[in-house]
Structures are given as C-alpha cells and as structure tokens.
Design an enzyme around this catalytic site. Structure first.
Site, PDB file in Angstrom:
ATOM      1  N   ASP A 187       0.903  -1.129  -0.099  1.00  0.00           N
ATOM      2  CA  ASP A 187      -0.115   0.099  -0.091  1.00  0.00           C
ATOM      3  C   ASP A 187       0.751   1.145   0.065  1.00  0.00           C
ATOM      4  O   ASP A 187       1.886   1.261   0.487  1.00  0.00           O
ATOM      5  CB  ASP A 187      -0.866  -0.014   1.307  1.00  0.00           C
ATOM      6  N   HIS A 244       2.267   3.628  -8.962  1.00  0.00           N
ATOM      7  CA  HIS A 244       2.061   2.373  -9.150  1.00  0.00           C
ATOM      8  C   HIS A 244       3.258   1.744 -10.123  1.00  0.00           C
ATOM      9  O   HIS A 244       3.696   0.706  -9.937  1.00  0.00           O
ATOM     10  CB  HIS A 244       0.712   2.213 -10.130  1.00  0.00           C
ATOM     11  N   TRP A 259     -12.162  -1.861  -7.462  1.00  0.00           N
ATOM     12  CA  TRP A 259     -12.849  -1.315  -8.589  1.00  0.00           C
ATOM     13  C   TRP A 259     -13.692  -0.158  -8.489  1.00  0.00           C
ATOM     14  O   TRP A 259     -14.012   0.426  -9.430  1.00  0.00           O
ATOM     15  CB  TRP A 259     -14.124  -2.526  -9.151  1.00  0.00           C
ATOM     16  N   LEU A 277      10.021 -20.811  -5.534  1.00  0.00           N
ATOM     17  CA  LEU A 277       9.256 -19.986  -4.924  1.00  0.00           C
ATOM     18  C   LEU A 277       7.947 -19.866  -5.748  1.00  0.00           C
ATOM     19  O   LEU A 277       7.721 -19.907  -6.806  1.00  0.00           O
ATOM     20  CB  LEU A 277       9.852 -18.573  -4.961  1.00  0.00           C
TER      21      LEU A 277
HETATM   22  C1  IPE Z   1      -5.529  -2.480   0.071  1.00  0.00           C
HETATM   23  O1  IPE Z   1      -5.051  -1.416  -0.330  1.00  0.00           O
HETATM   24  C2  IPE Z   1      -5.418  -3.348  -1.475  1.00  0.00           C
HETATM   25  C3  IPE Z   1      -3.774  -3.346  -2.189  1.00  0.00           C
HETATM   26  C4  IPE Z   1      -3.061  -3.249  -1.632  1.00  0.00           C
HETATM   27  C5  IPE Z   1      -4.181  -4.119  -3.357  1.00  0.00           C
HETATM   28  P1  IPE Z   1      -6.274  -0.413  -0.155  1.00  0.00           P
HETATM   29  O2  IPE Z   1      -5.498   1.125  -0.449  1.00  0.00           O
HETATM   30  O3  IPE Z   1      -7.149  -0.387  -1.354  1.00  0.00           O
HETATM   31  O4  IPE Z   1      -6.973  -0.481   0.996  1.00  0.00           O
HETATM   32  P2  IPE Z   1      -7.758   0.827   1.721  1.00  0.00           P
HETATM   33  O5  IPE Z   1      -8.871   0.985   0.818  1.00  0.00           O
HETATM   34  O6  IPE Z   1      -7.128   1.929   2.176  1.00  0.00           O
HETATM   35  O7  IPE Z   1      -8.297   0.033   2.799  1.00  0.00           O
HETATM   36  C1  IPE Z   2      -1.638   0.014  -3.463  1.00  0.00           C
HETATM   37  O1  IPE Z   2      -1.596   1.361  -3.292  1.00  0.00           O
HETATM   38  C2  IPE Z   2      -1.741  -0.479  -4.814  1.00  0.00           C
HETATM   39  C3  IPE Z   2      -3.032  -0.584  -5.003  1.00  0.00           C
HETATM   40  C4  IPE Z   2      -4.357  -0.627  -3.999  1.00  0.00           C
HETATM   41  C5  IPE Z   2      -3.550  -0.970  -6.488  1.00  0.00           C
HETATM   42  P1  IPE Z   2      -2.521   2.703  -3.155  1.00  0.00           P
HETATM   43  O2  IPE Z   2      -3.003   2.983  -4.687  1.00  0.00           O
HETATM   44  O3  IPE Z   2      -3.589   2.137  -2.608  1.00  0.00           O
HETATM   45  O4  IPE Z   2      -1.840   3.889  -2.710  1.00  0.00           O
HETATM   46  P2  IPE Z   2      -2.572   4.751  -1.830  1.00  0.00           P
HETATM   47  O5  IPE Z   2      -2.969   4.255  -0.398  1.00  0.00           O
HETATM   48  O6  IPE Z   2      -3.553   5.433  -2.285  1.00  0.00           O
HETATM   49  O7  IPE Z   2      -1.175   5.742  -1.481  1.00  0.00           O
HETATM   50 MG    MG Z   3      -4.134   2.453  -0.367  1.00  0.00          MG
END
Ligand code: IPE
Ligand code: IPE
Ligand code: MG
Length: 224
Positions: A12, A29, A61, A122
C-alpha cells in the site's frame, strides 16, 4: 528461531508516493513495480517458499477507470516482458482472486500460471480482484456442494491458498493499520508488521529487518 515459509504483503501507498513525487498516482504504481521485483529477489535469497502479494482488491473497482486501466496495463506489460525471467528463476505464479478481466488479460494470466506450474523454488500468489470474505463464502459453498463437514481443515482446503501454509508474516506498508479484506482466515496467528514507508520506498533492508525481528518473536499459539 521461528521457521519462515510464507510472507504476505499488502503493498500500500503507491498513490500517495506518486502524488508526492510526480504529481500522479499512476507514477506511484509504476514505481511500486520496482519494489515488487526487489522483494521477489530477496524472498528467493532468504529461501522463503511462498510470497503472497495483494495487488488489487475486490473493492479497488471503486477507483477511477483511468487508474484501474493503468494498473492492469502495467501488469500486462510486466507479465509479457518478465514471464520468461520468472520461469527461469524457478518461480511458480498463481493468481488468487477471480480472473474476470479482459479476455486478453485472462488469457495472459492463465498462460503465465500454466507455464510456471511445475516450478519449485518460490510460489508467488498474486492477489488480483481478491477479497477474503468472498473467498471464505465460496469455500463454504464448495464444502456444502460436496456434502463435506464444515470444519477448519475443510475451509482451508477450499480457500484459494489451499495446500500452502498460512503466512507467518504479514507486512502492510503505507502507514495504515488495517487488513482491507486480505487473507482474513489465513492470518489468524500471523505476526503482523505495519510499516510506515510507502510501498515504492520499501526496500530489501526494511524487509530483512522485519524477517530478523520475526525470527525472534515468541509465538504462543495460545500456549504459554
Ligand atoms: C489494499 O489497499 C489493497 C491493495 C494493496 C491491493 P487499499 O488502498 O485498497 O486499502 P484501503 O482502501 O485503504 O483500505
Ligand atoms: C496500493 O497503493 C496499490 C493498489 C491498491 C493497487 P494505493 O494505490 O492504495 O496507494 P495509496 O494508499 O492511495 O497511497
Ligand atoms: Mg491504499
């Protein structure tokens, strides 16, 4: 020293990193993908057998189409360019989550899984369109359909992580302390590490530090 077979990661913080460093979430990303490669390499070095990476949740989504498209595009390019390397490194790739993407991406994912299915060093479980609650509901449906007993063993057997041990370590980067619908059943006794750094800033050193810390934890499992 605690044995370590399986590390799970909630990657995250990409969006915030991108906004901070390049005024675009998508740049984050892209940068996050570099961390993925570093962490995979280190996982192999550490001789850890399973790595589960949360890449896209069933709730993601709800994001803007532009961001979703970008994410799946970089995934597509990554797999197209790197599946040979992944195969050569003896990595087995498994997708957990529902493969209901574009025809092209579904095909690529299936191809990547099949190509690497016999690899042994792995196993990477890539959680894509993954949600733990749906996974558990689905497991219970399958048990009922097969007229089997609803118990711990059978629920584990029908989860998408079947045949692999529960993670000993869960890492969430990005300075947020929640599970966001990730591996809820599997982390019942997992050691959880919440990391302040955003995913693109997370590196091998941070990873090794967590592993070292984990190895020394007294894991009780209810005992004393
Ligand atoms: C969790 O992160 C999902 C991934 C890292 C793929 P999110 O950014 O979607 O989680 P929330 O919405 O902050 O809980
Ligand atoms: C996690 O990073 C990756 C995905 C959920 C795809 P985020 O895109 O949630 O990044 P933040 O939390 O908004 O910084
Ligand atoms: Mg996030």
């Amino acid at each position: 020293m605690n044995p370590l077979n399986h590390v799970a990661i909630i990657m995250d913080g990409n969006g915030r990193w991108g906004l901070k460093n390049a005024k675009s979430r998508n740049a984050g990303h892209k940068a996050g993908l570099k961390t993925v490669e570093k962490i995979i390499k280190q996982t192999i070095k550490q001789n850890i057998k399973y790595l589960t990476l949360y890449a896209f949740s069933t709730e993601n989504w709800k994001r803007p189409k532009k961001e979703i498209n970008y994410l799946f595009n970089i995934l597509k390019n990554f797999l197209t360019n790197k599946i040979g390397d992944i195969y050569n490194q003896d990595i087995k790739l498994k997708i957990i989550g529902k493969k209901n993407f574009s025809k092209e991406l579904n095909k690529l994912l299936k191809f990547s899984e099949k190509k690497t299915s016999k690899n042994k060093s792995l196993q990477i479980n890539l959680a894509l369109n993954y949600g733990s609650r749906s996974e558990i509901i689905n497991a219970i449906k399958l048990i009922t359909k097969n007229k089997e007993k609803i118990n711990k063993k059978n629920i584990s057997k029908y989860l998408q992580t079947r045949n692999i041990p529960d993670p000993e370590i869960l890492i969430r980067t990005g300075n947020t302390k929640r599970l966001s619908n990730f591996l809820l059943w599997q982390v019942a006794y997992t050691e959880i590490f919440f990391e302040k750094k955003l995913w693109p800033d997370f590196n091998e050193k941070d990873y090794i530090k967590i592993i070292k810390k984990f190895k020394k934890i007294k894991r009780n499992f209810g005992k004393i």
